[in-house]
Design an enzyme around this catalytic site. Sequence first.
Site: not given
Ligand SMILES: O=P(O)(O)OC[C@H]1O[C@H](OP(=O)(O)OP(=O)(O)O)[C@H](O)[C@@H]1O
Ligand SMILES: Nc1ncnc2[nH]cnc12
Length: 219
Positions: A107, A144
């Site tokens: 994202r 997370e």
């Molecule tokens: O602060 P954190 O606990 O590290 O989490 C935040 C990350 O989690 C989500 O991405 P995700 O890993 O779900 O990957 P994606 O965007 O490819 O779905 C979000 O877009 C951040 O990059």
């Molecule tokens: N609660 C949440 N919503 C969207 N993206 C995430 N990445 C980690 N935690 C998330």
Amino acid sequence: MSSGSSLIFHIPSSCRLPLSPPSPRIPFLRTRFISLKAMASEDGKDHRLARISSSIRVIPDFPKPGIMFQDITTLLLDHKAFRDTIDIFVERYREKNISVVAGIEARGFIFGPPIALAIGAKFVPMRKPKKLPGEVISEEYALEYGTDKMEMHVGAVQPGDRALVIDDLIATGGTLCAAVRLLERVGADVVECACVIELPELKGREKLGHRPVFVLVKG
Ligand SMILES: O=P(O)(O)OC[C@H]1O[C@H](OP(=O)(O)OP(=O)(O)O)[C@H](O)[C@@H]1O
Ligand SMILES: Nc1ncnc2[nH]cnc12
């Protein structure tokens, strides 16, 4: 730790925004909206944040039970909220001599490129493993919900580059930390990390240590 953050105050929960989708043309979204707390800018007058906040959809129990998923795809459906989001970041960073915007997959690839173009910086993708074709350096990190690895092309960022790290959301801070570590390993100066949303209960900001984190809304 809040150095460099422009977060000033939470709008009290009694002032939360009405639950509404960004457009009446997408009524299927209506019941899914749960508003976030909008944040005021430094002068307390940035009314764009309310629209940004209310355009973000929250989906309970995705991708697994207990996670309140902050869905920015609904922000993208509202072109004014999307433009305002980019504008706020551009206004903040255009005079900060940023030479590289590092966007985190996936994202961060939505918000990073328009910011990089507007402030005249190069865009560098920070990708999931085995996606980049050239030589990479990598960092593992905890999420997370799970673990992951981040990679960056060798040579994309040079020693002395002034970096802005962009993602949609900071939760535990593990992802941003991995990005910062990659950038600092190659000698870049991380000026700030910027996200649309912060989940403050997960204290991700603390993991970033002295590096400033700027966010627009808190979930
Ligand atoms: O602060 P954190 O606990 O590290 O989490 C935040 C990350 O989690 C989500 O991405 P995700 O890993 O779900 O990957 P994606 O965007 O490819 O779905 C979000 O877009 C951040 O990059
Ligand atoms: N609660 C949440 N919503 C969207 N993206 C995430 N990445 C980690 N935690 C998330």
